[in-house]
Each structure stands twice: as structure tokens, then as C-alpha cells.
Design a protein around this motif. Structure first.
Motif, mmCIF file in Angstrom:
data_model
loop_
_atom_site.group_PDB
_atom_site.id
_atom_site.type_symbol
_atom_site.label_atom_id
_atom_site.label_comp_id
_atom_site.label_asym_id
_atom_site.label_seq_id
_atom_site.Cartn_x
_atom_site.Cartn_y
_atom_site.Cartn_z
ATOM 1 N N THR A 285 0.863 -1.183 0.000
ATOM 2 C CA THR A 285 0.000 0.000 0.000
ATOM 3 C C THR A 285 0.902 1.236 0.000
ATOM 4 O OG1 THR A 285 -0.098 -0.004 2.422
ATOM 5 C CG2 THR A 285 -1.875 -1.158 1.257
ATOM 6 N N PRO A 286 0.366 2.386 -0.391
ATOM 7 C CA PRO A 286 1.177 3.600 -0.437
ATOM 8 C C PRO A 286 1.854 3.910 0.895
ATOM 9 C CG PRO A 286 -0.863 3.942 -1.613
ATOM 10 C CD PRO A 286 -0.983 2.608 -0.920
ATOM 11 N N PHE A 287 3.124 4.253 0.825
ATOM 12 C CA PHE A 287 3.944 4.523 2.008
ATOM 13 C C PHE A 287 4.848 5.729 1.826
ATOM 14 C CE2 PHE A 287 6.544 2.175 -0.855
ATOM 15 C CZ PHE A 287 7.803 2.741 -0.722
ATOM 16 N N PHE A 288 5.274 5.971 0.595
ATOM 17 C CA PHE A 288 6.328 6.946 0.296
ATOM 18 C C PHE A 288 5.963 8.348 0.775
ATOM 19 C CE2 PHE A 288 8.811 9.331 -3.117
ATOM 20 C CZ PHE A 288 10.063 9.078 -2.568
ATOM 21 N N HIS A 289 4.720 8.749 0.541
ATOM 22 C CA HIS A 289 4.285 10.096 0.910
ATOM 23 C C HIS A 289 4.323 10.333 2.422
ATOM 24 C CE1 HIS A 289 0.600 7.780 1.520
ATOM 25 N NE2 HIS A 289 0.200 8.773 2.290
ATOM 26 N N LYS A 290 4.284 9.268 3.199
ATOM 27 C CA LYS A 290 4.276 9.399 4.659
ATOM 28 C C LYS A 290 5.628 9.853 5.209
ATOM 29 C CE LYS A 290 0.662 5.961 5.086
ATOM 30 N NZ LYS A 290 0.305 4.602 5.523
ATOM 31 N N ILE A 291 6.669 9.758 4.414
ATOM 32 C CA ILE A 291 8.012 10.121 4.866
ATOM 33 C C ILE A 291 8.243 11.633 4.762
ATOM 34 C CG2 ILE A 291 10.479 9.561 4.635
ATOM 35 C CD1 ILE A 291 9.565 7.026 3.100
ATOM 36 N N VAL A 292 7.370 12.317 4.040
ATOM 37 C CA VAL A 292 7.512 13.771 3.866
ATOM 38 C C VAL A 292 7.541 14.469 5.226
ATOM 39 C CG1 VAL A 292 6.435 15.867 2.935
ATOM 40 C CG2 VAL A 292 6.506 13.771 1.561
ATOM 41 N N ALA A 293 6.715 14.031 6.168
ATOM 42 C CA ALA A 293 6.654 14.681 7.485
ATOM 43 C C ALA A 293 8.018 14.646 8.177
ATOM 44 C CB ALA A 293 5.593 14.019 8.357
ATOM 45 N N GLU A 294 8.715 13.507 8.107
ATOM 46 C CA GLU A 294 10.038 13.413 8.733
ATOM 47 C C GLU A 294 11.049 14.282 7.991
ATOM 48 O OE1 GLU A 294 12.878 12.814 11.415
ATOM 49 O OE2 GLU A 294 10.817 12.095 11.656
ATOM 50 N N LEU A 295 10.943 14.347 6.672
ATOM 51 C CA LEU A 295 11.830 15.218 5.903
ATOM 52 C C LEU A 295 11.645 16.665 6.338
ATOM 53 C CD1 LEU A 295 13.888 15.603 3.578
ATOM 54 C CD2 LEU A 295 11.894 15.930 2.079
ATOM 55 N N ALA B 2 -0.637 -3.473 -9.799
ATOM 56 C CA ALA B 2 -1.698 -4.478 -9.651
ATOM 57 C C ALA B 2 -2.191 -4.954 -11.021
ATOM 58 C CB ALA B 2 -2.856 -3.902 -8.838
ATOM 59 N N ASN B 3 -2.379 -4.023 -11.949
ATOM 60 C CA ASN B 3 -2.817 -4.400 -13.300
ATOM 61 C C ASN B 3 -1.761 -5.255 -13.993
ATOM 62 O OD1 ASN B 3 -5.192 -2.972 -12.977
ATOM 63 N ND2 ASN B 3 -4.442 -1.160 -14.034
ATOM 64 N N GLY B 4 -0.502 -4.880 -13.845
ATOM 65 C CA GLY B 4 0.584 -5.642 -14.448
ATOM 66 C C GLY B 4 0.670 -7.051 -13.885
ATOM 67 N N MET B 5 0.476 -7.170 -12.578
ATOM 68 C CA MET B 5 0.523 -8.501 -11.958
ATOM 69 C C MET B 5 -0.630 -9.374 -12.452
ATOM 70 S SD MET B 5 3.299 -8.591 -10.358
ATOM 71 C CE MET B 5 3.172 -10.116 -9.462
ATOM 72 N N GLU B 6 -1.808 -8.777 -12.650
ATOM 73 C CA GLU B 6 -2.947 -9.533 -13.196
ATOM 74 C C GLU B 6 -2.627 -10.045 -14.598
ATOM 75 O OE1 GLU B 6 -6.704 -7.487 -13.086
ATOM 76 O OE2 GLU B 6 -6.439 -6.955 -10.979
ATOM 77 N N ILE B 7 -2.064 -9.182 -15.419
ATOM 78 C CA ILE B 7 -1.700 -9.576 -16.792
ATOM 79 C C ILE B 7 -0.662 -10.690 -16.751
ATOM 80 C CG2 ILE B 7 -0.527 -8.792 -18.891
ATOM 81 C CD1 ILE B 7 -1.805 -5.994 -18.349
ATOM 82 N N LEU B 8 0.346 -10.544 -15.904
ATOM 83 C CA LEU B 8 1.401 -11.550 -15.803
ATOM 84 C C LEU B 8 0.854 -12.892 -15.311
ATOM 85 C CD1 LEU B 8 4.415 -12.232 -15.983
ATOM 86 C CD2 LEU B 8 4.639 -11.439 -13.611
ATOM 87 N N PHE C 214 5.197 -6.550 -24.113
ATOM 88 C CA PHE C 214 5.036 -5.146 -24.462
ATOM 89 C C PHE C 214 4.043 -4.476 -23.539
ATOM 90 C CE2 PHE C 214 3.175 -1.629 -26.893
ATOM 91 C CZ PHE C 214 4.331 -0.904 -27.158
ATOM 92 N N LYS C 215 2.899 -5.141 -23.246
ATOM 93 C CA LYS C 215 1.899 -4.575 -22.330
ATOM 94 C C LYS C 215 2.510 -4.355 -20.952
ATOM 95 C CE LYS C 215 -2.153 -6.855 -24.153
ATOM 96 N NZ LYS C 215 -3.152 -7.883 -23.865
ATOM 97 N N LEU C 216 3.294 -5.318 -20.499
ATOM 98 C CA LEU C 216 3.899 -5.199 -19.175
ATOM 99 C C LEU C 216 4.920 -4.071 -19.119
ATOM 100 C CD1 LEU C 216 4.340 -8.951 -18.255
ATOM 101 C CD2 LEU C 216 2.742 -7.328 -17.226
ATOM 102 N N HIS C 217 5.630 -3.873 -20.214
ATOM 103 C CA HIS C 217 6.621 -2.791 -20.255
ATOM 104 C C HIS C 217 5.907 -1.456 -20.226
ATOM 105 C CE1 HIS C 217 10.186 -0.501 -21.107
ATOM 106 N NE2 HIS C 217 9.584 0.059 -22.117
ATOM 107 N N ARG D 55 -1.540 5.816 -8.160
ATOM 108 C CA ARG D 55 -1.538 5.462 -9.583
ATOM 109 C C ARG D 55 -0.566 4.330 -9.869
ATOM 110 N NH1 ARG D 55 -0.367 10.872 -10.936
ATOM 111 N NH2 ARG D 55 -2.194 12.032 -10.396
ATOM 112 N N PHE D 56 0.615 4.409 -9.273
ATOM 113 C CA PHE D 56 1.636 3.396 -9.543
ATOM 114 C C PHE D 56 1.259 2.045 -8.937
ATOM 115 C CE2 PHE D 56 6.140 1.731 -9.016
ATOM 116 C CZ PHE D 56 6.244 1.352 -10.342
ATOM 117 N N PHE D 57 0.699 2.046 -7.734
ATOM 118 C CA PHE D 57 0.261 0.773 -7.150
ATOM 119 C C PHE D 57 -0.839 0.137 -7.998
ATOM 120 C CE2 PHE D 57 2.638 1.634 -3.231
ATOM 121 C CZ PHE D 57 3.069 0.355 -2.925
ATOM 122 N N GLN D 58 -1.700 0.962 -8.601
ATOM 123 C CA GLN D 58 -2.726 0.428 -9.506
ATOM 124 C C GLN D 58 -2.073 -0.154 -10.753
ATOM 125 O OE1 GLN D 58 -6.057 0.113 -8.814
ATOM 126 N NE2 GLN D 58 -5.978 -1.162 -10.632
#
Length: 177
Positions: free
Chosen positions: A107-117, A151-157, A174-177, A145-148
Motif C-alpha cells: 500500500t502507499p507509504f512513500f508520501h508518509k516520509i515527507v513529514a520526517e523530511l 496491480a494491473n501488471g501482476m494480473e496480466i502476468l 510489451f503490455k507489461l513494459h 496510480r503506480f500501485f494500480q
């Protein structure tokens, strides 16, 4: 060539290397600012499904480094996009998110580090403190967006590999790329 008005020697050390020398540590990642960011990155990744990732992971160093680059780029007015500066920002953010995914974050985590920065660097960069909410929101949206996309890429794979040969056809690759 013209002589400089005040000749000098550029050591190439940069602020973080000077801090490492003054703090008697061997790596930029051991300076006080990075130690706090690494701890925040670990907590965020662990809280996003990774469980208890290794605190010495190289991926955490990527995440801690990239939160700075992304945050300051957003403060300067850049938003993730598909061309130019926006694309560079998107690639940096997604590289950090991919490293979190590699550690087990689902799940999204990256944005949570902004507070410590902001805690670490907000006094020296008041514009970072002023833009904290915007930076957090921009990174959160990009992460979602990226986690979605992942998830879509993993379904295709998984569909491509289900019950069949362990080889992908060109269209699927090609779709996965």
C-alpha cells in the motif's frame, strides 16, 4: 580562460560528506539527517505490509534519498508527468516506490516520509515546511496510480503464466513494459 577573482579549490565533498566527517561517520547515510529518514522509511514500509524489513537494506537508502529529491522538486513547482521534468520526477518517485514494493510494501507509504523530511530540513528550507501538504498529496496521488499500475501488471502476468508455458509472448511483454 580568465582567472577567478578569488581562486579556490573545490574538494568535491559536498555538504553531506562534510557532515559525515564532522559527525565522525563513514557514510553519508550515517549522518543525523539520513538516520532519521532511514528510520521513517523503515516505519513507513513496515506499516505498508512489509512486516519488519532489514534496517540496513539498500532499498531503504534509495527511498530515503529519493524522498528528498522528489519533495524538493515538487516544492520547485514540478509535478509528475509524461515528459520533461515531470517525467524525471515520476521516474524517481516510482523507483523509490518500487524499492518499497521489493521490501514487501503493498500500500502507499512513500508520501508518509515527507513529514520526517520536513522535521529534519524544514528549518533550513522553510519553503518545504510551507508546501508539506501539497508535496504529500502529490506523492500520494502518484503512489496510488503506480500501485494500480503494478496491480494491473501482476494480473496480466498471472493470467499469461496461468497453466501455460513459463514464457511470455511479445504482446504480453510489451503490455507489461
Amino acid at each position: 580562460m580568465h582567472p577567478l577573482p578569488k581562486p579556490s579549490v573545490d574538494t568535491g565533498m559536498g555538504l553531506e560528506r562534510v557532515a559525515a566527517v564532522l559527525q565522525h561517520v563513514h557514510s553519508n547515510y550515517e549522518i543525523d539527517t539520513f538516520v532519521a529518514l532511514l528510520a521513517a522509511a523503515k516505519a513507513a514500509v513496515d506499516g505498508a505490509g512489509a512486516g519488519d524489513c532489514d534496517k540496513d537494506s539498500a532499498s531503504l537508502k534509495v527511498i530515503a534519498d529519493h524522498i528528498r529529491a522528489c519533495s524538493f522538486t515538487i516544492v520547485d513547482g514540478v509535478i509528475p508527468g509524461n515528459e520533461g521534468r515531470g517525467y524525471v520526477l515520476r521516474r524517481i518517485a516510482r523507483r523509490a516506490i518500487r524499492h518499497g514494493y521489493k521490501l514487501g510494501a503493498r500500500t502507499p507509504f512513500f508520501h508518509k516520509i515527507v513529514a520526517e523530511l520536513v522535521q529534519q530540513m524544514g528549518d533550513a528550507y522553510p519553503e518545504l515546511r510551507q508546501a508539506q501538504a501539497r508535496v504529500t498529496e502529490v506523492l500520494k496521488q502518484e503512489e496510488e496510480r503506480f500501485f494500480q499500475t503494478i496491480a494491473n501488471g501482476m494480473e496480466i502476468l498471472e493470467a499469461a503464466l496461468a497453466g501455460g508455458p513459463q514464457q511470455l509472448d511479445g504482446d504480453t511483454a510489451f503490455k507489461l513494459h
